[in-house]
Motif scaffolding. Structure first.
Motif, PDB file in Angstrom:
ATOM      1  N   GLU A  46     -25.078 -61.088 130.097  1.00  0.00           N
ATOM      2  CA  GLU A  46     -26.111 -60.844 129.096  1.00  0.00           C
ATOM      3  C   GLU A  46     -25.874 -59.415 128.634  1.00  0.00           C
ATOM      4  O   GLU A  46     -25.131 -58.664 129.253  1.00  0.00           O
ATOM      5  CB  GLU A  46     -27.496 -60.923 129.739  1.00  0.00           C
ATOM      6  CG  GLU A  46     -27.885 -62.288 130.195  1.00  0.00           C
ATOM      7  CD  GLU A  46     -28.484 -63.111 129.059  1.00  0.00           C
ATOM      8  OE1 GLU A  46     -28.672 -64.298 129.265  1.00  0.00           O
ATOM      9  OE2 GLU A  46     -28.741 -62.555 127.980  1.00  0.00           O
ATOM     10  N   GLY A 118     -29.658 -72.783 136.004  1.00  0.00           N
ATOM     11  CA  GLY A 118     -28.782 -71.726 135.487  1.00  0.00           C
ATOM     12  C   GLY A 118     -28.208 -70.912 136.627  1.00  0.00           C
ATOM     13  O   GLY A 118     -28.172 -71.356 137.785  1.00  0.00           O
ATOM     14  N   GLU A 119     -27.806 -69.712 136.299  1.00  0.00           N
ATOM     15  CA  GLU A 119     -27.100 -68.895 137.284  1.00  0.00           C
ATOM     16  C   GLU A 119     -28.040 -67.937 138.032  1.00  0.00           C
ATOM     17  O   GLU A 119     -28.288 -68.101 139.226  1.00  0.00           O
ATOM     18  CB  GLU A 119     -26.012 -68.121 136.540  1.00  0.00           C
ATOM     19  CG  GLU A 119     -25.193 -67.227 137.434  1.00  0.00           C
ATOM     20  CD  GLU A 119     -24.050 -66.584 136.660  1.00  0.00           C
ATOM     21  OE1 GLU A 119     -23.424 -67.253 135.834  1.00  0.00           O
ATOM     22  OE2 GLU A 119     -23.798 -65.393 136.904  1.00  0.00           O
ATOM     23  N   ALA A 120     -28.543 -66.950 137.333  1.00  0.00           N
ATOM     24  CA  ALA A 120     -29.379 -65.933 137.966  1.00  0.00           C
ATOM     25  C   ALA A 120     -30.155 -65.239 136.861  1.00  0.00           C
ATOM     26  O   ALA A 120     -29.711 -65.196 135.714  1.00  0.00           O
ATOM     27  CB  ALA A 120     -28.500 -64.918 138.690  1.00  0.00           C
ATOM     28  N   PRO A 121     -31.302 -64.669 137.213  1.00  0.00           N
ATOM     29  CA  PRO A 121     -32.074 -63.966 136.188  1.00  0.00           C
ATOM     30  C   PRO A 121     -31.309 -62.765 135.640  1.00  0.00           C
ATOM     31  O   PRO A 121     -30.560 -62.114 136.369  1.00  0.00           O
ATOM     32  CB  PRO A 121     -33.318 -63.484 136.949  1.00  0.00           C
ATOM     33  CG  PRO A 121     -33.344 -64.250 138.227  1.00  0.00           C
ATOM     34  CD  PRO A 121     -31.944 -64.652 138.528  1.00  0.00           C
ATOM     35  N   GLY A 122     -31.515 -62.490 134.366  1.00  0.00           N
ATOM     36  CA  GLY A 122     -31.039 -61.246 133.772  1.00  0.00           C
ATOM     37  C   GLY A 122     -32.197 -60.244 133.727  1.00  0.00           C
ATOM     38  O   GLY A 122     -33.238 -60.466 134.358  1.00  0.00           O
ATOM     39  N   GLU A 125     -35.571 -61.691 132.356  1.00  0.00           N
ATOM     40  CA  GLU A 125     -36.128 -62.681 133.280  1.00  0.00           C
ATOM     41  C   GLU A 125     -36.728 -61.973 134.489  1.00  0.00           C
ATOM     42  O   GLU A 125     -37.805 -62.333 134.978  1.00  0.00           O
ATOM     43  CB  GLU A 125     -35.031 -63.663 133.732  1.00  0.00           C
ATOM     44  CG  GLU A 125     -34.557 -64.630 132.653  1.00  0.00           C
ATOM     45  CD  GLU A 125     -33.587 -64.034 131.647  1.00  0.00           C
ATOM     46  OE1 GLU A 125     -33.036 -62.944 131.924  1.00  0.00           O
ATOM     47  OE2 GLU A 125     -33.372 -64.645 130.578  1.00  0.00           O
ATOM     48  N   PRO A 131     -37.393 -67.822 134.148  1.00  0.00           N
ATOM     49  CA  PRO A 131     -35.969 -68.012 133.820  1.00  0.00           C
ATOM     50  C   PRO A 131     -35.739 -68.202 132.317  1.00  0.00           C
ATOM     51  O   PRO A 131     -36.594 -68.721 131.610  1.00  0.00           O
ATOM     52  CB  PRO A 131     -35.604 -69.306 134.568  1.00  0.00           C
ATOM     53  CG  PRO A 131     -36.888 -70.041 134.698  1.00  0.00           C
ATOM     54  CD  PRO A 131     -37.986 -68.999 134.787  1.00  0.00           C
ATOM     55  N   PHE A 132     -34.579 -67.782 131.892  1.00  0.00           N
ATOM     56  CA  PHE A 132     -34.098 -68.031 130.518  1.00  0.00           C
ATOM     57  C   PHE A 132     -35.119 -67.621 129.446  1.00  0.00           C
ATOM     58  O   PHE A 132     -35.556 -68.445 128.643  1.00  0.00           O
ATOM     59  CB  PHE A 132     -33.710 -69.505 130.355  1.00  0.00           C
ATOM     60  CG  PHE A 132     -32.354 -69.829 130.940  1.00  0.00           C
ATOM     61  CD1 PHE A 132     -31.185 -69.413 130.317  1.00  0.00           C
ATOM     62  CD2 PHE A 132     -32.242 -70.533 132.135  1.00  0.00           C
ATOM     63  CE1 PHE A 132     -29.933 -69.703 130.852  1.00  0.00           C
ATOM     64  CE2 PHE A 132     -30.993 -70.824 132.678  1.00  0.00           C
ATOM     65  CZ  PHE A 132     -29.840 -70.398 132.037  1.00  0.00           C
ATOM     66  N   SER A 136     -30.001 -65.719 125.806  1.00  0.00           N
ATOM     67  CA  SER A 136     -29.397 -67.014 126.140  1.00  0.00           C
ATOM     68  C   SER A 136     -30.477 -68.074 126.353  1.00  0.00           C
ATOM     69  O   SER A 136     -30.248 -69.260 126.090  1.00  0.00           O
ATOM     70  CB  SER A 136     -28.444 -66.912 127.331  1.00  0.00           C
ATOM     71  OG  SER A 136     -29.117 -66.509 128.467  1.00  0.00           O
ATOM     72  N   ASN A 159     -32.916 -71.357 138.467  1.00  0.00           N
ATOM     73  CA  ASN A 159     -31.592 -70.742 138.608  1.00  0.00           C
ATOM     74  C   ASN A 159     -31.077 -70.927 140.027  1.00  0.00           C
ATOM     75  O   ASN A 159     -31.851 -71.177 140.947  1.00  0.00           O
ATOM     76  CB  ASN A 159     -31.687 -69.234 138.346  1.00  0.00           C
ATOM     77  CG  ASN A 159     -31.742 -68.910 136.872  1.00  0.00           C
ATOM     78  OD1 ASN A 159     -30.901 -69.350 136.095  1.00  0.00           O
ATOM     79  ND2 ASN A 159     -32.733 -68.132 136.488  1.00  0.00           N
ATOM     80  N   HIS A 238     -22.527 -72.429 129.789  1.00  0.00           N
ATOM     81  CA  HIS A 238     -23.700 -71.553 129.849  1.00  0.00           C
ATOM     82  C   HIS A 238     -24.001 -71.006 128.458  1.00  0.00           C
ATOM     83  O   HIS A 238     -23.080 -70.617 127.733  1.00  0.00           O
ATOM     84  CB  HIS A 238     -23.401 -70.402 130.818  1.00  0.00           C
ATOM     85  CG  HIS A 238     -24.632 -69.648 131.208  1.00  0.00           C
ATOM     86  ND1 HIS A 238     -25.260 -68.777 130.358  1.00  0.00           N
ATOM     87  CD2 HIS A 238     -25.357 -69.655 132.352  1.00  0.00           C
ATOM     88  CE1 HIS A 238     -26.322 -68.262 130.972  1.00  0.00           C
ATOM     89  NE2 HIS A 238     -26.400 -68.790 132.187  1.00  0.00           N
TER      90      HIS A 238
HETATM   91  N1  URA Z   1     -28.928 -66.645 132.583  1.00  0.00           N
HETATM   92  C1  URA Z   1     -29.205 -67.507 133.588  1.00  0.00           C
HETATM   93  O1  URA Z   1     -28.311 -68.148 134.130  1.00  0.00           O
HETATM   94  N2  URA Z   1     -30.461 -67.661 133.949  1.00  0.00           N
HETATM   95  C2  URA Z   1     -31.462 -67.018 133.362  1.00  0.00           C
HETATM   96  O2  URA Z   1     -32.597 -67.221 133.761  1.00  0.00           O
HETATM   97  C3  URA Z   1     -31.155 -66.135 132.321  1.00  0.00           C
HETATM   98  C4  URA Z   1     -29.884 -65.962 131.949  1.00  0.00           C
END
Ligand code: URA
Length: 274
Positions: A46, A118-122, A125, A131-132, A136, A159, A238
């Protein structure tokens, strides 16, 4: 006689193109600058305020650790989503908890037919605890809206990692393995009909595969959840990657059409399983 056009499919395609920012018609033939997209990197970055390149952390060996055992026990003991959220908030086995601002648990409707992982918070988030919600996330919402799915009614989102890795770096194999029991319990308690795995980290983590997202995406995979449920999971690209490689949006669109077709048909035919 020519087959009549499928108006619903054409309309969905038009909505998708508008959602993706298309504002002019182009020719079928490839323009000279059209190139194949670069492979999706391990961590789709991000916008990073520090501007630093994402760090690579060596993978840890996959053996049972005391923290891993504690995570598995806490996850198994949770019988509701609220209990799971509390268990994760109280889990002290990861230093990510110390650097993150908030636990990012989920958004959308528990029990929705589609659960996105998803993957992980940015950064956004982490700040909002959802999340998200950054750039993105906005693209993710537009993508799903083009096949009639949204967070208010039909999507549930989480995530692999519930805490932001410092500097938005790629989650390590050890972090993914540590949080996986929570993710699988989360799926078991949310009871979706289908999983969508957004990006390589989610796909490799949930499918326990060493293959990259370009090999895994676009077909259905079976996932065994902790309580013996078997679910169908569809890995896709993604949205952060799509923001940087717009040419790959056509693959994401094909994946979403596959999801839509299977949802409309009420299940997955043997031919569509990966
Ligand atoms: N990308 C992710 O994979 N998860 C999020 O919550 C935000 C960005």
């Amino acid at each position: 006689m020519a087959t009549p056009p499928d108006h619903l499919a054409l309309l969905a395609s038009l909505r998708w193109q508008i959602a993706m920012g298309a504002d002019e018609a182009i020719l079928e033939a490839a323009a000279p600058r059209a190139r194949r997209p670069a492979p999706e990197p391990e961590r789709p970055p991000e916008a990073e305020p520090s501007g630093k390149a994402p760090q690579r952390i060596p993978a840890a060996p996959r053996k049972a650790t005391p923290h891993g055992e504690a995570a598995a026990a806490l996850a198994a003991a949770a019988t509701t989503l609220d209990e799971l959220r509390e268990a994760m908030a109280g889990f002290t086995g990861s230093p990510l908890r110390e650097t993150a601002t908030n636990l990012v648990f989920s958004d959308g409707v528990p029990g929705a037919p589609v659960m996105v992982i998803g993957e992980a918070p940015g950064a956004e988030e982490d700040r909002l605890g959802k999340p998200f919600v950054g750039a993105s996330g906005q693209l993710l919402d537009r993508m799903f809206a083009s096949i009639g799915l949204n967070r208010a009614e039909s999507l549930y989102i989480t995530n692999i990692l519930p805490f932001r890795p410092p500097g938005n770096r790629t989650p390590t194999d050890a972090e993914i393995a540590l949080f996986l029991p929570f993710v699988l319990r989360h799926v078991a308690l949310a009871r979706p009909r289908f999983l969508v795995l957004a990006g390589g980290v989610a796909a490799k983590g949930v499918l326990q595969s060493r293959d990259g997202i370009t090999r895994l995406r676009g077909r259905w995979h079976q996932v065994s959840i902790l309580d013996g449920q078997v679910l169908m999971a569809l890995p896709t690209l993604h949205p952060a990657y799509l923001l940087r490689s717009p040419i790959a949006k056509r693959d994401a669109w094909a994946d979403l059409l596959l999801l839509q077709r299977v949802m409309n048909d009420g299940g997955i035919g043997a031919a569509e399983k990966g």
